[in-house]
Design a protein around this motif. Structure first.
Motif, PDB file in Angstrom:
ATOM      1  N   THR A  33       0.834  -1.188   0.000  1.00  0.00           N
ATOM      2  CA  THR A  33       0.000   0.000   0.000  1.00  0.00           C
ATOM      3  C   THR A  33       0.876   1.248   0.000  1.00  0.00           C
ATOM      4  N   ILE A  34       0.508   2.192  -0.848  1.00  0.00           N
ATOM      5  CA  ILE A  34       1.203   3.473  -0.946  1.00  0.00           C
ATOM      6  C   ILE A  34       0.352   4.519  -0.245  1.00  0.00           C
ATOM      7  N   VAL A  35       0.917   5.148   0.780  1.00  0.00           N
ATOM      8  CA  VAL A  35       0.206   6.196   1.498  1.00  0.00           C
ATOM      9  C   VAL A  35       1.007   7.482   1.424  1.00  0.00           C
ATOM     10  N   GLY A  36       0.331   8.591   1.662  1.00  0.00           N
ATOM     11  CA  GLY A  36       0.993   9.883   1.641  1.00  0.00           C
ATOM     12  C   GLY A  36      -0.045  10.986   1.605  1.00  0.00           C
ATOM     13  N   ARG A 189       3.250  -4.662   3.221  1.00  0.00           N
ATOM     14  CA  ARG A 189       4.261  -3.607   3.282  1.00  0.00           C
ATOM     15  C   ARG A 189       3.597  -2.286   2.943  1.00  0.00           C
ATOM     16  N   VAL A 190       4.024  -1.229   3.623  1.00  0.00           N
ATOM     17  CA  VAL A 190       3.509   0.114   3.381  1.00  0.00           C
ATOM     18  C   VAL A 190       4.658   0.992   2.901  1.00  0.00           C
ATOM     19  N   VAL A 191       4.407   1.748   1.838  1.00  0.00           N
ATOM     20  CA  VAL A 191       5.363   2.723   1.329  1.00  0.00           C
ATOM     21  C   VAL A 191       4.790   4.107   1.593  1.00  0.00           C
ATOM     22  N   ASN A 194       6.088  11.029  -0.197  1.00  0.00           N
ATOM     23  CA  ASN A 194       5.850  12.476  -0.208  1.00  0.00           C
ATOM     24  C   ASN A 194       6.779  13.107  -1.250  1.00  0.00           C
ATOM     25  N   GLY A 195       6.554  12.718  -2.497  1.00  0.00           N
ATOM     26  CA  GLY A 195       7.446  13.119  -3.573  1.00  0.00           C
ATOM     27  C   GLY A 195       8.659  12.209  -3.679  1.00  0.00           C
ATOM     28  N   HIS A 196       9.050  11.637  -2.570  1.00  0.00           N
ATOM     29  CA  HIS A 196      10.098  10.625  -2.491  1.00  0.00           C
ATOM     30  C   HIS A 196       9.648   9.608  -1.446  1.00  0.00           C
ATOM     31  N   VAL A 197      10.346   8.490  -1.352  1.00  0.00           N
ATOM     32  CA  VAL A 197       9.985   7.478  -0.360  1.00  0.00           C
ATOM     33  C   VAL A 197      10.531   7.922   1.001  1.00  0.00           C
ATOM     34  N   CYS A 198       9.616   8.276   1.897  1.00  0.00           N
ATOM     35  CA  CYS A 198      10.011   8.729   3.239  1.00  0.00           C
ATOM     36  C   CYS A 198      10.346   7.542   4.127  1.00  0.00           C
ATOM     37  N   CYS A 199       9.572   6.479   3.996  1.00  0.00           N
ATOM     38  CA  CYS A 199       9.671   5.357   4.919  1.00  0.00           C
ATOM     39  C   CYS A 199       8.907   4.201   4.323  1.00  0.00           C
ATOM     40  N   PRO A 203       3.491  -2.550   8.209  1.00  0.00           N
ATOM     41  CA  PRO A 203       2.618  -1.462   8.643  1.00  0.00           C
ATOM     42  C   PRO A 203       2.853  -0.977  10.069  1.00  0.00           C
ATOM     43  N   GLU A 204       2.960  -1.907  11.006  1.00  0.00           N
ATOM     44  CA  GLU A 204       3.059  -1.473  12.402  1.00  0.00           C
ATOM     45  C   GLU A 204       4.409  -0.834  12.701  1.00  0.00           C
ATOM     46  N   VAL A 205       5.425  -1.211  11.943  1.00  0.00           N
ATOM     47  CA  VAL A 205       6.730  -0.575  12.114  1.00  0.00           C
ATOM     48  C   VAL A 205       6.711   0.820  11.509  1.00  0.00           C
ATOM     49  N   VAL A 206       6.116   0.940  10.320  1.00  0.00           N
ATOM     50  CA  VAL A 206       6.031   2.242   9.670  1.00  0.00           C
ATOM     51  C   VAL A 206       5.228   3.215  10.523  1.00  0.00           C
ATOM     52  N   ALA A 207       4.152   2.717  11.154  1.00  0.00           N
ATOM     53  CA  ALA A 207       3.311   3.600  11.963  1.00  0.00           C
ATOM     54  C   ALA A 207       4.064   4.209  13.135  1.00  0.00           C
TER      55      ALA A 207
END
Length: 262
Positions: A33-36, A189-191, A194-199, A203-207
């Motif tokens: 999933t791509i979020v931003g 996996r979550v990407v 914000n114009g580039h890959v921030c993190c 999911p729970e690690v990214v959060a």
């Protein structure tokens, strides 16, 4: 071998930079999933991956013979057009009725075949678009904010349908979403873009990552507990990297989950 590998993507639209040095990959059977935030380039990245947008630099590589299924963010239809769901699924090229019916069933819309497209609810319309994408028997299913306008229970039901499709058909899934609390549970996996890959990472690690919280705030993590899957395997995070760094190695795809989100 990854199904899609993109490296060093730079994209500008209307003279304005949208993506800068973006790397992206997806492995067989993986849900990414791509979020931003708004304007972060999520839809542009998806359209670049399918070939609808040509990057200024960088490359997108597809596994030879790769089949893609795409669900757009929205599809405008003439409300006066007398078009049933089954007829819609046979445009622009005729598709055997049995294949159309099977795709509707897979998308959770098996009873909608004779309904007029203009009479569908938002959730029903999205499931029909999903069925259309499944007609291609895709190796990768790409969805651009597919639950926009749906309420939370409708969104959760749609994402559970996506998990069922991944499990049943074995296809990988790339989703763009703004519904963090629901979509996190449906992802391997979550990407965070914000114009580039921030993190990126589980999911729970990214959060918990500072970059994610800087964009979305810390309150979003609490909602994860309501939808969280239990995993028996470990996850690595790739957080804190800026767009100046090189290609990231995501490792092997996580094993498919069997638990359903509640």
């Amino acid at each position: 071998m990854n199904l899609i590998d993109a490296t060093g993507l730079r994209v500008s639209l209307g003279g304005q930079p949208v993506l800068s040095d973006v790397d992206f990959s997806i492995a067989p059977g993986e849900i990414v999933t791509i979020v931003g935030p708004n304007g972060s380039g999520k839809s542009t990245l998806l359209r670049t991956l399918i070939g609808a947008v040509r990057p200024e630099s960088g490359k997108v590589r597809h596994r030879p013979g790769l089949r893609l299924g795409y669900v757009p963010q929205k599809l405008a239809m003439d409300p006066t057009l007398p078009l049933t769901v089954m007829r819609f699924l046979s445009l622009p090229h005729r598709v055997p009725a049995a294949e159309r019916a099977a795709a509707l069933e897979e998308a959770g819309a098996g009873t909608l075949g004779d309904r007029p497209m203009t009479g569908l609810s938002g959730g029903q319309f999205q499931r029909v678009l999903l069925a259309r994408a499944l007609l291609n028997k895709p190796d990768v299913l790409l969805l651009d904010e597919p639950t926009q306008g749906l309420d939370q229970p409708g969104s959760a039901a749609f994402y559970r349908q996506i998990e069922h499709i991944r499990s049943h058909l074995g296809c990988a899934v790339v989703m763009v979403s703004h519904e963090l609390h629901v979509v996190m549970s449906a992802s391997d996996r979550v990407v965070c873009l914000n114009g580039h890959v921030c993190c990126q990472g589980h999911p729970e690690v990214v959060a918990q990552a500072a970059e994610y919280r800087a964009l979305f705030g810390s309150g979003t993590h609490g909602a994860l507990a309501l939808y969280r899957h239990e995993h028996s395997h470990s996850h690595d995070a790739d957080c804190g990297h800026t767009h100046h760094e090189g290609h990231h190695d995501h490792g092997a795809a996580p094993a498919p989950r069997t638990a359903e989100a509640g």
